[in-house]
Design a protein around this motif. Structure first.
Motif, mmCIF file in Angstrom:
data_model
loop_
_atom_site.group_PDB
_atom_site.id
_atom_site.type_symbol
_atom_site.label_atom_id
_atom_site.label_comp_id
_atom_site.label_asym_id
_atom_site.label_seq_id
_atom_site.Cartn_x
_atom_site.Cartn_y
_atom_site.Cartn_z
ATOM 1 N N LEU A 107 0.817 -1.212 0.000
ATOM 2 C CA LEU A 107 0.000 0.000 0.000
ATOM 3 C C LEU A 107 0.851 1.262 0.000
ATOM 4 C CD1 LEU A 107 -2.861 -1.029 2.466
ATOM 5 C CD2 LEU A 107 -2.941 -0.919 -0.037
ATOM 6 N N ASP A 108 2.096 1.153 0.461
ATOM 7 C CA ASP A 108 2.999 2.310 0.444
ATOM 8 C C ASP A 108 3.201 2.858 -0.967
ATOM 9 O OD1 ASP A 108 3.380 2.382 3.163
ATOM 10 O OD2 ASP A 108 5.221 1.192 3.137
ATOM 11 N N GLU A 109 3.016 1.977 -1.976
ATOM 12 C CA GLU A 109 3.165 2.406 -3.366
ATOM 13 C C GLU A 109 2.218 3.554 -3.710
ATOM 14 O OE1 GLU A 109 5.230 1.361 -5.622
ATOM 15 O OE2 GLU A 109 6.081 -0.453 -4.732
ATOM 16 N N PHE A 110 1.082 3.601 -3.017
ATOM 17 C CA PHE A 110 0.028 4.534 -3.410
ATOM 18 C C PHE A 110 -0.045 5.771 -2.517
ATOM 19 C CE2 PHE A 110 -1.086 0.148 -4.431
ATOM 20 C CZ PHE A 110 -1.097 0.246 -5.815
ATOM 21 N N ARG A 111 0.864 5.844 -1.526
ATOM 22 C CA ARG A 111 0.947 7.047 -0.711
ATOM 23 C C ARG A 111 1.715 8.122 -1.467
ATOM 24 N NH1 ARG A 111 2.193 3.533 4.403
ATOM 25 N NH2 ARG A 111 0.074 3.184 5.172
ATOM 26 N N GLY A 112 1.297 9.341 -1.296
ATOM 27 C CA GLY A 112 1.999 10.447 -1.948
ATOM 28 C C GLY A 112 1.481 10.785 -3.332
ATOM 29 N N ILE A 113 0.437 10.082 -3.810
ATOM 30 C CA ILE A 113 -0.179 10.480 -5.077
ATOM 31 C C ILE A 113 -0.845 11.844 -4.865
ATOM 32 C CG2 ILE A 113 -1.995 9.930 -6.752
ATOM 33 C CD1 ILE A 113 -1.493 6.980 -6.197
ATOM 34 N N PRO A 114 -0.570 12.814 -5.719
ATOM 35 C CA PRO A 114 -1.121 14.161 -5.525
ATOM 36 C C PRO A 114 -2.646 14.175 -5.429
ATOM 37 C CG PRO A 114 0.620 14.218 -7.161
ATOM 38 C CD PRO A 114 0.366 12.770 -6.855
ATOM 39 N N ARG A 115 -3.174 15.158 -4.697
ATOM 40 C CA ARG A 115 -4.601 15.229 -4.391
ATOM 41 C C ARG A 115 -5.468 15.247 -5.659
ATOM 42 N NH1 ARG A 115 -8.169 19.387 -4.252
ATOM 43 N NH2 ARG A 115 -10.024 19.117 -2.926
ATOM 44 N N GLU A 116 -5.103 16.071 -6.642
ATOM 45 C CA GLU A 116 -5.950 16.172 -7.830
ATOM 46 C C GLU A 116 -5.918 14.880 -8.650
ATOM 47 O OE1 GLU A 116 -6.921 20.585 -9.053
ATOM 48 O OE2 GLU A 116 -4.977 19.939 -9.837
ATOM 49 N N ALA A 117 -4.804 14.175 -8.626
ATOM 50 C CA ALA A 117 -4.756 12.875 -9.287
ATOM 51 C C ALA A 117 -5.719 11.906 -8.593
ATOM 52 C CB ALA A 117 -3.340 12.313 -9.267
#
Length: 421
Positions: free
Chosen positions: A9-19
């Motif tokens: 799940l760490d892979e998906f942390r930090g994806i920008p808010r608008e994305a």
């Protein structure tokens, strides 16, 4: 085991808010699309259309989408992508309403199919490019993986919703055709939430786009897009003969109607595909983007080839679910590869070209597959699967020969800066 899940799940942390907003908005768009793809052909057959004619309606949707995606891709890069994402979602909801109301009036069905194809083209040519812009290079593969997870979960909701048809029939004596109409209307209303959320995202347009003329063919990335499209065309020709027709094939081979088949082929299948998508970033990082695509698509093809030898619907649906999961693992990696190789100002054009050159042969071959399956008999029900297998293997071999030495910038970064152990 738990630690592995957390690490994944760490892979998906930090994806920008608008994305993230774009990804979650797509849930509602894909719910409508998932329902339509898994039920439309059987719905049309139940209304009284022949199997071949219902296949032609699907072909019209695809041809319209393919022939207009190039134009919308160029317009999106020139004038902004957001308006096409929103408008495509709204029109898609409207066409679901029309399919519920027009009945077997062939001219109206054709017109609805054309409108459905236009909405698909608007969305397909703009959404992926907009997501790539909002996600940034560092999180692009993760963002596409999460988006495919959300879209397949959403399609599962659409597939599972078809199980309502049996309840409506048994509890309220509502026949299957009327039940389909109620279902289409309800999902169409729900799907409007997608473009509503997309409206809150800021416009995505390259700083160079405003200085470019209207262009539908990318200039800088022309060679890459052409090579990528050749592999896509071969996959599309094969997939069109089989994948859109799977519910109809199950009806012809096993006598299973979509109140039974849709929750499995659309619901369970989409859930499994969704979770399979989450493995894509880790596979791409471990094996490389191109190797991941070749391995997953090659493994999937083995299961596809074995599908017509199934003895019953239970075994066929199990094989199909495994096949879909393996094939779906390659999709976010494939989209990320294309967006990574194409300059930002040409991403909608590249999406438009590749989507068009995938959708057109895919749509044309659907009619071929429907024709063979409509002839009946073991040979003709199996023939599209064998042709599809041959085309898949040709595509995989060509893709490997052209892209085997390609690495994305973020892959080079991983090599240059090893992670601590």
């Amino acid at each position: 085991m738990f630690q592995r899940i957390i690490t994944g799940l760490d892979e998906f942390r930090g994806i920008p808010r608008e994305a993230n907003l774009l990804i979650y908005a797509s849930f509602f768009n894909w719910a409508a699309a998932g329902l339509l793809w898994i039920t439309l052909q059987i719905y049309l057959v139940l209304e009284g259309l022949s199997f071949a004619t219902s296949g032609i309606i699907l072909t019209i949707i695809g041809i319209t989408s393919a022939s207009s995606t190039l134009l919308f891709g160029g317009l999106a890069d020139r004038y902004g992508r957001k308006r096409f994402v929103v408008l495509g979602g709204v029109i898609a909801s409207f066409t679901l309403v029309l399919f519920a109301l027009v009945g077997t009036n062939l001219p109206l069905l054709v017109g609805t199919g054309v409108l459905s194809g236009l909405s698909e083209a608007m969305y397909a040519s703009s959404w992926g490019a907009m997501l790539a812009d909002k996600a940034t290079d560092a999180k692009r593969t993760s963002a596409f993986s999460l988006s495919f997870f959300i879209s397949t979960i959403s399609a599962a909701v659409g597939g599972f919703s078809a199980s309502i048809l049996g309840l409506l029939k048994n509890w309220y004596s509502i026949d299957l055709v009327t039940g389909h109409r109620y279902l289409f209307l309800g999902v169409a209303l729900l799907s409007l939430l997608g473009p509503g959320i997309a409206l809150t995202v800021s416009e995505s347009r390259s700083s160079e786009a405003g200085h470019m003329g209207l262009r539908i063919i990318p200039k800088k990335s022309r060679k890459t897009v052409a090579q990528y499209s050749v592999a896509g065309i071969l996959i599309a020709l094969g997939a069109g003969m089989v994948i859109p027709l799977i519910p109809g094939w199950a009806l012809l081979k096993f006598g299973v109607v979509d109140d039974v088949s849709a929750p499995i082929l659309g619901g369970v299948n989409s859930l499994v595909m969704g979770f399979a998508n989450l493995a894509a970033p880790r596979l791409a990082r471990r094996f490389g983007t191109v190797k991941t695509m070749v391995l997953t698509q090659g493994s999937s093809t083995v299961f596809l080839f074995s599908l017509p030898f199934s003895l019953n619907f239970a075994s066929a649906s199990s094989i199909y679910v495994v096949r879909s999961a393996l094939m779906m693992m390659s999709n976010p990696v494939e989209q990320s590869l294309l967006m990574g190789l194409v300059p930002p100002e040409e991403r909608s054009q590249a999406s438009g070209v590749t989507a068009s050159l995938w959708r057109l042969p895919n749509s044309l071959s659907t009619s071929v597959g429907a024709y063979f399956m409509g002839l009946g008999g073991a040979l003709y029900l199996a023939l599209p699967f064998f042709l599809c297998t041959a085309l898949y293997l040709t595509s995989i071999g060509y893709f490997w020969s052209v892209f085997k030495g390609v690495r994305l910038p973020e892959e080079e970064l991983v090599v240059a800066v090893p992670t601590a152990t």
